[in-house]
Design a protein around this motif. Structure first.
Motif, PDB file in Angstrom:
ATOM      1  N   MET A   1     -13.033   0.995  -0.153  1.00 15.68           N
ATOM      2  CA  MET A   1     -11.691   0.799   0.376  1.00 15.68           C
ATOM      3  C   MET A   1     -11.106  -0.546  -0.071  1.00 15.68           C
ATOM      4  SD  MET A   1      -9.516   2.371   2.056  1.00 15.68           S
ATOM      5  CE  MET A   1      -8.086   2.228   3.006  1.00 15.68           C
ATOM      6  N   LEU A   2     -11.976  -1.583  -0.163  1.00 11.18           N
ATOM      7  CA  LEU A   2     -11.512  -2.898  -0.601  1.00 11.18           C
ATOM      8  C   LEU A   2     -10.975  -2.837  -2.034  1.00 11.18           C
ATOM      9  CD1 LEU A   2     -11.125  -5.888  -0.050  1.00 11.18           C
ATOM     10  CD2 LEU A   2     -13.498  -6.259  -0.725  1.00 11.18           C
ATOM     11  N   TYR A   3     -11.644  -2.064  -2.898  1.00 12.57           N
ATOM     12  CA  TYR A   3     -11.189  -1.926  -4.279  1.00 12.57           C
ATOM     13  C   TYR A   3      -9.795  -1.307  -4.333  1.00 12.57           C
ATOM     14  CZ  TYR A   3     -15.952  -2.926  -5.906  1.00 12.57           C
ATOM     15  OH  TYR A   3     -17.159  -3.507  -6.173  1.00 12.57           O
ATOM     16  N   LEU A   4      -9.577  -0.283  -3.536  1.00 13.99           N
ATOM     17  CA  LEU A   4      -8.272   0.372  -3.496  1.00 13.99           C
ATOM     18  C   LEU A   4      -7.202  -0.587  -2.969  1.00 13.99           C
ATOM     19  CD1 LEU A   4      -6.692   2.953  -3.985  1.00 13.99           C
ATOM     20  CD2 LEU A   4      -7.291   3.692  -1.679  1.00 13.99           C
ATOM     21  N   THR A   5      -7.551  -1.363  -1.956  1.00 11.12           N
ATOM     22  CA  THR A   5      -6.606  -2.340  -1.402  1.00 11.12           C
ATOM     23  C   THR A   5      -6.253  -3.383  -2.450  1.00 11.12           C
ATOM     24  OG1 THR A   5      -7.526  -2.005   0.811  1.00 11.12           O
ATOM     25  CG2 THR A   5      -6.225  -3.997   0.461  1.00 11.12           C
ATOM     26  N   LEU A   6      -7.256  -3.901  -3.159  1.00  8.82           N
ATOM     27  CA  LEU A   6      -6.991  -4.876  -4.215  1.00  8.82           C
ATOM     28  C   LEU A   6      -6.076  -4.278  -5.289  1.00  8.82           C
ATOM     29  CD1 LEU A   6     -10.464  -6.595  -4.662  1.00  8.82           C
ATOM     30  CD2 LEU A   6      -8.295  -7.770  -4.219  1.00  8.82           C
ATOM     31  N   PHE A   7      -6.397  -3.050  -5.718  1.00  7.07           N
ATOM     32  CA  PHE A   7      -5.569  -2.401  -6.737  1.00  7.07           C
ATOM     33  C   PHE A   7      -4.132  -2.266  -6.240  1.00  7.07           C
ATOM     34  CE2 PHE A   7      -3.458   1.307  -8.459  1.00  7.07           C
ATOM     35  CZ  PHE A   7      -3.542   1.075  -9.817  1.00  7.07           C
ATOM     36  N   TRP A   8      -3.948  -1.738  -5.041  1.00  9.57           N
ATOM     37  CA  TRP A   8      -2.607  -1.475  -4.523  1.00  9.57           C
ATOM     38  C   TRP A   8      -1.812  -2.766  -4.313  1.00  9.57           C
ATOM     39  CZ3 TRP A   8       1.164   1.561  -4.677  1.00  9.57           C
ATOM     40  CH2 TRP A   8       2.202   1.494  -3.770  1.00  9.57           C
ATOM     41  N   GLU A   9      -2.446  -3.774  -3.721  1.00 10.40           N
ATOM     42  CA  GLU A   9      -1.728  -5.029  -3.460  1.00 10.40           C
ATOM     43  C   GLU A   9      -1.313  -5.712  -4.758  1.00 10.40           C
ATOM     44  OE1 GLU A   9      -0.516  -6.082  -0.583  1.00 10.40           O
ATOM     45  OE2 GLU A   9      -1.373  -4.312   0.369  1.00 10.40           O
ATOM     46  N   PHE A  10      -2.195  -5.723  -5.756  1.00  7.74           N
ATOM     47  CA  PHE A  10      -1.833  -6.349  -7.023  1.00  7.74           C
ATOM     48  C   PHE A  10      -0.884  -5.474  -7.830  1.00  7.74           C
ATOM     49  CE2 PHE A  10      -5.081  -9.362  -5.932  1.00  7.74           C
ATOM     50  CZ  PHE A  10      -4.541 -10.543  -6.420  1.00  7.74           C
ATOM     51  N   CYS A  11      -0.889  -4.193  -7.585  1.00  4.39           N
ATOM     52  CA  CYS A  11       0.091  -3.290  -8.190  1.00  4.39           C
ATOM     53  C   CYS A  11       1.484  -3.652  -7.661  1.00  4.39           C
ATOM     54  CB  CYS A  11      -0.271  -1.851  -7.852  1.00  4.39           C
ATOM     55  SG  CYS A  11       0.477  -0.638  -8.932  1.00  4.39           S
ATOM     56  N   LYS A  12       1.586  -3.891  -6.363  1.00  6.08           N
ATOM     57  CA  LYS A  12       2.868  -4.297  -5.775  1.00  6.08           C
ATOM     58  C   LYS A  12       3.312  -5.648  -6.338  1.00  6.08           C
ATOM     59  CE  LYS A  12       1.730  -3.907  -1.402  1.00  6.08           C
ATOM     60  NZ  LYS A  12       1.735  -3.800   0.068  1.00  6.08           N
ATOM     61  N   VAL A  13       2.372  -6.586  -6.471  1.00  3.01           N
ATOM     62  CA  VAL A  13       2.709  -7.892  -7.050  1.00  3.01           C
ATOM     63  C   VAL A  13       3.208  -7.701  -8.474  1.00  3.01           C
ATOM     64  CG1 VAL A  13       1.773 -10.106  -7.826  1.00  3.01           C
ATOM     65  CG2 VAL A  13       1.137  -9.219  -5.582  1.00  3.01           C
TER      66      VAL A  13
END
Length: 188
Positions: A1-13
């Protein structure tokens, strides 16, 4: 889940950091310091400093370093891929539009309107960095007399060097040496 969160948050950035790597600073700061508390403000400033010193775009380097700090190599990959995916896709789409339709007035207007906002984002992040560098606080200092005079000396020297068109490597190297000297004397 942490990997997905990192991907999504940096995708938004990556999607909203119009204006380059420095424009990504407040967005990454909001995500990793304010929202998720993955890093302290001091760690965040250190990561951006290292990101500027290493080869490559500062935003991508920062995403990679943050991902590594949070979740190791897998986190680095997720954050970095998340950061570059929107730019990659938008670049392809915009290139096709510009090649097909030329310079479109409304798109030019949007881009011209975004410039001042990008400058404001960079300035807001810079103010936070100044507070941390000169007062060792993450928010506006309550007592201005607690300023680090060693930090102020490095800041002024680096600012003057940049204004005199000294290269980034020279400024960082000189600042590091000055910081080492001031740190060993207890002034920094």
């Amino acid at each position: 889940m942490l990997y997905l969160t990192l991907f999504w948050e940096f995708c938004k950035v990556g999607l909203f950091c119009v204006g380059g790597g420095y424009a990504s600073m407040p967005l990454i700061q909001d995500c990793v310091v304010e929202t998720y508390h993955w890093l302290s403000m001091s760690e965040f400033v250190d990561i951006f400093t290292i990101s500027q010193m290493t080869p490559g775009p500062i935003g991508i380097n920062a995403a990679t370093f943050v991902g590594t700090k949070i979740a190791g190599i897998g986190g680095a990959v997720c954050a970095t891929v998340g950061f570059v995916t929107p730019s990659f896709l938008l670049g392809i789409i915009l290139a096709r539009i510009f090649l097909r339709y030329g310079d479109i007035g409304p798109i030019r207007g949007v881009l011209n309107g975004l410039r001042p906002a990008v400058v404001a984002l960079i300035c807001a992040a810079s103010v936070s960095f100044i507070w941390l560098a000169l007062w060792n606080t993450e928010s506006m200092p309550t007592q201005l007399n607690t300023i680090s005079f060693g930090g102020l000396a490095v800041f002024i020297a680096a600012l003057l060097a940049v204004r005199r068109k000294a290269g980034v490597i020279k400024v960082l190297l000189g600042s590091g040496i000055l910081g080492l000297l001031l740190g060993t004397t207890g002034l920094l």
